[in-house]
Design a protein around this motif. Structure first.
Motif: not given
Length: 89
Positions: A41-47, A57-62, A64-75
């Protein structure tokens, strides 16, 4: 839209790692979304999704080193990711 609570992976209830979050509860839909769904969703509709904890804070896409999609908040000035400060079920 706001993320208002989270569930953690099995045996990770006290984890301080955002990659251990499984679904995230969204206020607008009143349902849990898988973290990969939030990522997509965030890839299509950031912020467009914030964490329901000050300073909101906004959530952002990330990925992992294993290729797993996850989200975190802006620092920000908090000591841990604001997403991990949400209530857990």
């Amino acid at each position: 839209m706001k993320a208002i609570k989270i569930k953690m992976k099995r045996n990770c209830g006290n984890s301080g790692d955002v990659q251990d979050i499984e679904p995230i509860y969204m206020d607008q839909t009143g349902t849990y979304w898988k973290k990969s769904e939030v990522y997509d969703y965030l890839q299509k509709f950031p912020k467009t999704i914030t964490v329901n904890i000050f300073p909101y804070p906004y959530l952002i896409s990330a990925v992992s080193s294993q290729g797993e999609k996850y989200v975190r908040s802006v620092a920000n000035s908090t000591s841990e990711d604001n997403l991990l400060m949400l209530p857990r079920e």
